[in-house]
Design a protein around this motif. Structure first.
Motif, PDB file in Angstrom:
ATOM      1  N   LEU A  91       0.811  -1.218   0.000  1.00  0.00           N
ATOM      2  CA  LEU A  91       0.000   0.000   0.000  1.00  0.00           C
ATOM      3  C   LEU A  91       0.849   1.276   0.000  1.00  0.00           C
ATOM      4  O   LEU A  91       0.307   2.372   0.006  1.00  0.00           O
ATOM      5  N   ASN A  92       2.156   1.116  -0.003  1.00  0.00           N
ATOM      6  CA  ASN A  92       3.085   2.241   0.023  1.00  0.00           C
ATOM      7  C   ASN A  92       2.825   3.185   1.187  1.00  0.00           C
ATOM      8  O   ASN A  92       2.938   4.404   1.059  1.00  0.00           O
ATOM      9  N   MET A  93       2.472   2.646   2.303  1.00  0.00           N
ATOM     10  CA  MET A  93       2.259   3.455   3.502  1.00  0.00           C
ATOM     11  C   MET A  93       3.593   3.562   4.235  1.00  0.00           C
ATOM     12  O   MET A  93       4.220   2.564   4.534  1.00  0.00           O
ATOM     13  N   ILE A  94       4.011   4.768   4.515  1.00  0.00           N
ATOM     14  CA  ILE A  94       5.244   4.989   5.251  1.00  0.00           C
ATOM     15  C   ILE A  94       4.958   5.980   6.367  1.00  0.00           C
ATOM     16  O   ILE A  94       3.988   6.734   6.319  1.00  0.00           O
ATOM     17  N   TYR A  95       5.827   5.966   7.374  1.00  0.00           N
ATOM     18  CA  TYR A  95       5.643   6.907   8.470  1.00  0.00           C
ATOM     19  C   TYR A  95       5.975   8.316   7.972  1.00  0.00           C
ATOM     20  O   TYR A  95       6.941   8.507   7.237  1.00  0.00           O
ATOM     21  N   PRO A  96       5.183   9.308   8.373  1.00  0.00           N
ATOM     22  CA  PRO A  96       5.470  10.682   7.919  1.00  0.00           C
ATOM     23  C   PRO A  96       6.712  11.243   8.630  1.00  0.00           C
ATOM     24  O   PRO A  96       7.014  10.877   9.748  1.00  0.00           O
ATOM     25  N   THR A  97       7.389  12.118   7.937  1.00  0.00           N
ATOM     26  CA  THR A  97       8.524  12.804   8.535  1.00  0.00           C
ATOM     27  C   THR A  97       8.005  13.979   9.358  1.00  0.00           C
ATOM     28  O   THR A  97       6.813  14.307   9.316  1.00  0.00           O
ATOM     29  N   GLU A  98       8.889  14.640  10.063  1.00  0.00           N
ATOM     30  CA  GLU A  98       8.475  15.732  10.959  1.00  0.00           C
ATOM     31  C   GLU A  98       7.824  16.882  10.190  1.00  0.00           C
ATOM     32  O   GLU A  98       6.844  17.463  10.650  1.00  0.00           O
ATOM     33  N   TYR A  99       8.338  17.223   9.045  1.00  0.00           N
ATOM     34  CA  TYR A  99       7.771  18.367   8.309  1.00  0.00           C
ATOM     35  C   TYR A  99       6.428  18.027   7.665  1.00  0.00           C
ATOM     36  O   TYR A  99       5.655  18.898   7.292  1.00  0.00           O
ATOM     37  N   GLN A 100       6.114  16.723   7.550  1.00  0.00           N
ATOM     38  CA  GLN A 100       4.836  16.315   6.971  1.00  0.00           C
ATOM     39  C   GLN A 100       3.725  16.221   8.032  1.00  0.00           C
ATOM     40  O   GLN A 100       2.557  16.168   7.668  1.00  0.00           O
ATOM     41  N   LYS A 101       4.075  16.265   9.278  1.00  0.00           N
ATOM     42  CA  LYS A 101       3.074  16.129  10.339  1.00  0.00           C
ATOM     43  C   LYS A 101       2.347  17.439  10.538  1.00  0.00           C
ATOM     44  O   LYS A 101       2.923  18.514  10.476  1.00  0.00           O
ATOM     45  N   ARG A 102       1.074  17.357  10.787  1.00  0.00           N
ATOM     46  CA  ARG A 102       0.231  18.530  11.074  1.00  0.00           C
ATOM     47  C   ARG A 102      -0.411  18.308  12.442  1.00  0.00           C
ATOM     48  O   ARG A 102      -0.978  17.262  12.709  1.00  0.00           O
ATOM     49  N   TYR A 103      -0.320  19.305  13.280  1.00  0.00           N
ATOM     50  CA  TYR A 103      -0.884  19.225  14.620  1.00  0.00           C
ATOM     51  C   TYR A 103      -2.152  20.056  14.666  1.00  0.00           C
ATOM     52  O   TYR A 103      -2.213  21.166  14.118  1.00  0.00           O
ATOM     53  N   ILE A 104      -3.161  19.548  15.310  1.00  0.00           N
ATOM     54  CA  ILE A 104      -4.450  20.225  15.431  1.00  0.00           C
ATOM     55  C   ILE A 104      -4.665  20.575  16.882  1.00  0.00           C
ATOM     56  O   ILE A 104      -4.514  19.735  17.760  1.00  0.00           O
ATOM     57  N   SER A 105      -5.021  21.794  17.146  1.00  0.00           N
ATOM     58  CA  SER A 105      -5.322  22.197  18.529  1.00  0.00           C
ATOM     59  C   SER A 105      -6.825  22.134  18.720  1.00  0.00           C
ATOM     60  O   SER A 105      -7.602  22.541  17.882  1.00  0.00           O
ATOM     61  N   VAL A 106      -7.226  21.619  19.845  1.00  0.00           N
ATOM     62  CA  VAL A 106      -8.633  21.463  20.151  1.00  0.00           C
ATOM     63  C   VAL A 106      -8.951  22.365  21.332  1.00  0.00           C
ATOM     64  O   VAL A 106      -8.394  22.238  22.415  1.00  0.00           O
ATOM     65  N   ASP A 107      -9.861  23.314  21.120  1.00  0.00           N
ATOM     66  CA  ASP A 107     -10.286  24.207  22.200  1.00  0.00           C
ATOM     67  C   ASP A 107     -11.607  23.743  22.752  1.00  0.00           C
ATOM     68  O   ASP A 107     -12.485  23.312  22.042  1.00  0.00           O
ATOM     69  N   ASP A 108     -11.748  23.884  24.069  1.00  0.00           N
ATOM     70  CA  ASP A 108     -13.002  23.464  24.701  1.00  0.00           C
ATOM     71  C   ASP A 108     -14.104  24.429  24.436  1.00  0.00           C
ATOM     72  O   ASP A 108     -14.217  25.530  24.517  1.00  0.00           O
TER      73      ASP A 108
END
Length: 108
Positions: A91-108
């Motif tokens: 499936l050509n799934m590989i772990y993402p590198t640091e620059y490919q990661k996106r962080y989402i902040s969740v506010d209450d």
């Protein structure tokens, strides 16, 4: 029966006959005692062997349970390794590198 009806000719013959009867009684008692001691020895040996067999079977059961647990763990490791390999190769799934990661902040 014939022996008791016969007349004893001398005192020596009487003593000899009496000793023979005593020897038979002693031999019989010794024979019965030796059979009893033999039975006790056999019982002790068989009890000891039964005791050993019980604890060997108990130990075997523990080891079989441990073996089954290790086999299940091995199968689980194989399946997770196979899953990871299939995901990366097919499936050509590989772990993402640091620059490919996106962080989402969740506010209450």
């Amino acid at each position: 029966m014939k022996e008791s009806k016969e007349k004893i000719k001398s005192f020596k013959a009487y003593k000899r006959r009496k000793r023979n009867k005593n020897k038979r009684g002693v031999l019989l008692i010794v024979l019965i005692a030796s059979i009893g001691i033999g039975n006790l020895c056999i019982y002790e040996i068989s009890s000891s062997l039964k005791y050993d067999i019980y604890y060997l079977e108990k130990d075997l059961k523990k080891k079989q349970n441990k073996l089954e647990a290790l086999e299940v763990e091995n199968i689980g490791d194989k399946s997770s390794n196979n899953l990871e390999e299939e995901a990366s190769s097919k499936l050509n799934m590989i772990y993402p590198t640091e620059y490919q990661k996106r962080y989402i902040s969740v506010d209450d």
